[in-house]
Design a protein around this motif. Structure first.
Motif, PDB file in Angstrom:
ATOM      1  N   GLU A  40       0.830  -1.203   0.000  1.00 43.10           N
ATOM      2  CA  GLU A  40       0.000   0.000   0.000  1.00 43.10           C
ATOM      3  C   GLU A  40       0.867   1.257   0.000  1.00 43.10           C
ATOM      4  OE1 GLU A  40      -4.091  -0.930   2.375  1.00 43.10           O
ATOM      5  OE2 GLU A  40      -2.233  -1.013   3.546  1.00 43.10           O
ATOM      6  N   SER A  41       1.917   1.238   0.799  1.00 43.56           N
ATOM      7  CA  SER A  41       2.817   2.388   0.885  1.00 43.56           C
ATOM      8  C   SER A  41       3.487   2.662  -0.453  1.00 43.56           C
ATOM      9  CB  SER A  41       3.868   2.139   1.964  1.00 43.56           C
ATOM     10  OG  SER A  41       4.785   3.198   2.006  1.00 43.56           O
ATOM     11  N   ILE A  42       3.966   1.618  -1.113  1.00 43.03           N
ATOM     12  CA  ILE A  42       4.619   1.777  -2.414  1.00 43.03           C
ATOM     13  C   ILE A  42       3.631   2.294  -3.447  1.00 43.03           C
ATOM     14  CG2 ILE A  42       5.679   0.503  -4.324  1.00 43.03           C
ATOM     15  CD1 ILE A  42       7.035  -1.251  -2.180  1.00 43.03           C
ATOM     16  N   ALA A  43       2.400   1.773  -3.441  1.00 46.99           N
ATOM     17  CA  ALA A  43       1.384   2.218  -4.396  1.00 46.99           C
ATOM     18  C   ALA A  43       1.076   3.702  -4.197  1.00 46.99           C
ATOM     19  CB  ALA A  43       0.117   1.385  -4.246  1.00 46.99           C
ATOM     20  N   ILE A  44       0.965   4.127  -2.957  1.00 43.04           N
ATOM     21  CA  ILE A  44       0.687   5.543  -2.668  1.00 43.04           C
ATOM     22  C   ILE A  44       1.864   6.411  -3.113  1.00 43.04           C
ATOM     23  CG2 ILE A  44       0.402   7.218  -0.801  1.00 43.04           C
ATOM     24  CD1 ILE A  44      -1.267   5.091   0.650  1.00 43.04           C
ATOM     25  N   GLN A  45       3.082   5.966  -2.844  1.00 45.76           N
ATOM     26  CA  GLN A  45       4.258   6.737  -3.245  1.00 45.76           C
ATOM     27  C   GLN A  45       4.361   6.860  -4.761  1.00 45.76           C
ATOM     28  OE1 GLN A  45       7.854   5.329  -1.422  1.00 45.76           O
ATOM     29  NE2 GLN A  45       7.006   5.475   0.642  1.00 45.76           N
ATOM     30  N   ILE A  46       4.067   5.788  -5.479  1.00 45.05           N
ATOM     31  CA  ILE A  46       4.107   5.826  -6.948  1.00 45.05           C
ATOM     32  C   ILE A  46       3.043   6.778  -7.476  1.00 45.05           C
ATOM     33  CG2 ILE A  46       3.651   4.458  -9.021  1.00 45.05           C
ATOM     34  CD1 ILE A  46       5.051   2.108  -7.580  1.00 45.05           C
ATOM     35  N   GLN A  47       1.843   6.725  -6.898  1.00 44.69           N
ATOM     36  CA  GLN A  47       0.755   7.605  -7.316  1.00 44.69           C
ATOM     37  C   GLN A  47       1.130   9.070  -7.063  1.00 44.69           C
ATOM     38  OE1 GLN A  47      -2.824   6.942  -5.103  1.00 44.69           O
ATOM     39  NE2 GLN A  47      -4.055   8.277  -6.396  1.00 44.69           N
ATOM     40  N   GLN A  48       1.688   9.361  -5.907  1.00 42.77           N
ATOM     41  CA  GLN A  48       2.090  10.729  -5.595  1.00 42.77           C
ATOM     42  C   GLN A  48       3.218  11.202  -6.517  1.00 42.77           C
ATOM     43  OE1 GLN A  48       2.953  10.414  -1.410  1.00 42.77           O
ATOM     44  NE2 GLN A  48       0.896  11.087  -0.826  1.00 42.77           N
ATOM     45  N   LYS A  49       4.152  10.322  -6.832  1.00 44.56           N
ATOM     46  CA  LYS A  49       5.260  10.680  -7.722  1.00 44.56           C
ATOM     47  C   LYS A  49       4.736  11.006  -9.114  1.00 44.56           C
ATOM     48  CE  LYS A  49       9.552   8.919  -9.617  1.00 44.56           C
ATOM     49  NZ  LYS A  49       9.710   7.908 -10.624  1.00 44.56           N
ATOM     50  N   GLU A  50       3.788  10.197  -9.622  1.00 45.04           N
ATOM     51  CA  GLU A  50       3.225  10.457 -10.943  1.00 45.04           C
ATOM     52  C   GLU A  50       2.472  11.782 -10.969  1.00 45.04           C
ATOM     53  OE1 GLU A  50       0.895   6.986 -11.672  1.00 45.04           O
ATOM     54  OE2 GLU A  50       2.614   5.784 -12.281  1.00 45.04           O
ATOM     55  N   ALA A  51       1.703  12.064  -9.930  1.00 38.06           N
ATOM     56  CA  ALA A  51       0.969  13.326  -9.857  1.00 38.06           C
ATOM     57  C   ALA A  51       1.933  14.501  -9.799  1.00 38.06           C
ATOM     58  CB  ALA A  51       0.036  13.328  -8.648  1.00 38.06           C
ATOM     59  N   TYR A  52       3.020  14.355  -9.044  1.00 35.84           N
ATOM     60  CA  TYR A  52       4.027  15.415  -8.926  1.00 35.84           C
ATOM     61  C   TYR A  52       4.698  15.670 -10.275  1.00 35.84           C
ATOM     62  CZ  TYR A  52       8.336  17.753  -7.578  1.00 35.84           C
ATOM     63  OH  TYR A  52       9.390  18.623  -7.491  1.00 35.84           O
ATOM     64  N   GLU A  53       5.075  14.594 -10.964  1.00 38.45           N
ATOM     65  CA  GLU A  53       5.746  14.750 -12.254  1.00 38.45           C
ATOM     66  C   GLU A  53       4.814  15.376 -13.290  1.00 38.45           C
ATOM     67  OE1 GLU A  53       7.171  10.824 -13.091  1.00 38.45           O
ATOM     68  OE2 GLU A  53       8.970  11.095 -11.863  1.00 38.45           O
ATOM     69  N   MET A  55       2.366  17.474 -12.637  1.00 33.29           N
ATOM     70  CA  MET A  55       2.252  18.885 -12.274  1.00 33.29           C
ATOM     71  C   MET A  55       3.509  19.645 -12.707  1.00 33.29           C
ATOM     72  SD  MET A  55       0.277  21.106 -10.757  1.00 33.29           S
ATOM     73  CE  MET A  55      -0.808  20.121  -9.770  1.00 33.29           C
ATOM     74  N   GLN A  56       4.682  19.044 -12.517  1.00 30.18           N
ATOM     75  CA  GLN A  56       5.931  19.684 -12.925  1.00 30.18           C
ATOM     76  C   GLN A  56       5.973  19.875 -14.443  1.00 30.18           C
ATOM     77  OE1 GLN A  56       6.899  20.996 -10.036  1.00 30.18           O
ATOM     78  NE2 GLN A  56       8.995  20.569 -10.574  1.00 30.18           N
ATOM     79  N   ALA A  57       5.498  18.887 -15.206  1.00 23.70           N
ATOM     80  CA  ALA A  57       5.486  18.991 -16.664  1.00 23.70           C
ATOM     81  C   ALA A  57       4.546  20.099 -17.120  1.00 23.70           C
ATOM     82  CB  ALA A  57       5.072  17.652 -17.275  1.00 23.70           C
ATOM     83  N   LYS A  58       3.384  20.202 -16.510  1.00 27.38           N
ATOM     84  CA  LYS A  58       2.441  21.268 -16.860  1.00 27.38           C
ATOM     85  C   LYS A  58       3.043  22.636 -16.549  1.00 27.38           C
ATOM     86  CE  LYS A  58      -1.890  18.742 -16.293  1.00 27.38           C
ATOM     87  NZ  LYS A  58      -3.124  18.622 -15.503  1.00 27.38           N
ATOM     88  N   LEU A  59       3.671  22.755 -15.405  1.00 29.78           N
ATOM     89  CA  LEU A  59       4.280  24.030 -15.019  1.00 29.78           C
ATOM     90  C   LEU A  59       5.421  24.392 -15.967  1.00 29.78           C
ATOM     91  CD1 LEU A  59       4.309  26.325 -12.953  1.00 29.78           C
ATOM     92  CD2 LEU A  59       5.897  24.967 -11.597  1.00 29.78           C
ATOM     93  N   ALA A  60       6.238  23.409 -16.339  1.00 29.72           N
ATOM     94  CA  ALA A  60       7.343  23.667 -17.265  1.00 29.72           C
ATOM     95  C   ALA A  60       6.810  24.092 -18.629  1.00 29.72           C
ATOM     96  CB  ALA A  60       8.218  22.421 -17.396  1.00 29.72           C
ATOM     97  N   ALA A  61       5.753  23.447 -19.114  1.00 29.66           N
ATOM     98  CA  ALA A  61       5.161  23.819 -20.401  1.00 29.66           C
ATOM     99  C   ALA A  61       4.592  25.230 -20.342  1.00 29.66           C
ATOM    100  CB  ALA A  61       4.078  22.818 -20.786  1.00 29.66           C
ATOM    101  N   GLN A  62       3.953  25.567 -19.251  1.00 28.12           N
ATOM    102  CA  GLN A  62       3.388  26.901 -19.094  1.00 28.12           C
ATOM    103  C   GLN A  62       4.487  27.960 -19.080  1.00 28.12           C
ATOM    104  OE1 GLN A  62       1.127  27.351 -15.509  1.00 28.12           O
ATOM    105  NE2 GLN A  62       0.637  29.492 -15.897  1.00 28.12           N
TER     106      GLN A  62
END
Length: 92
Positions: A40-53, A55-62
């Motif tokens: 469960e911990s690994i799944a949550i960490q992977i989900q958070q990492k994907e959401a973070y990346e 968001m970072q890609a959208k911000l970089a494109a903007q």
């Protein structure tokens, strides 16, 4: 003096703290911490990492679009502009 138990000491310290300050801890709004399995911990960490990346890609494109002064406009090849010459008119 006589030895006091840990419970009595805790109560005495709490009473003393109540006498010297009006500050209180805020109420707990969230449920207390709970144990998670490793999976469960690994799944949550992977989900958070994907959401973070993402968001970072959208911000970089903007930021890049702002730096290059690119305006994103809606492109509709089959939109209203192309329909102007296709209007059917009665030939009276």
């Amino acid at each position: 003096g006589s030895p006091i138990t840990a419970e009595e000491r805790r109560l005495r310290d709490k009473k003393h703290l109540n006498d010297i300050t009006a500050a209180r801890l805020p109420p707990l709004h969230h449920s207390p911490a709970k144990l998670l399995s490793i999976e469960e911990s690994i799944a949550i960490q992977i989900q958070q990492k994907e959401a973070y990346e993402e968001m970072q890609a959208k911000l970089a494109a903007q930021k890049l679009a702002e730096r290059l002064n690119i305006k994103m406009l809606r492109f509709e090849p089959e939109g209203a502009a192309s329909m102007q010459y296709r209007e059917v008119r009665d030939e009276d």
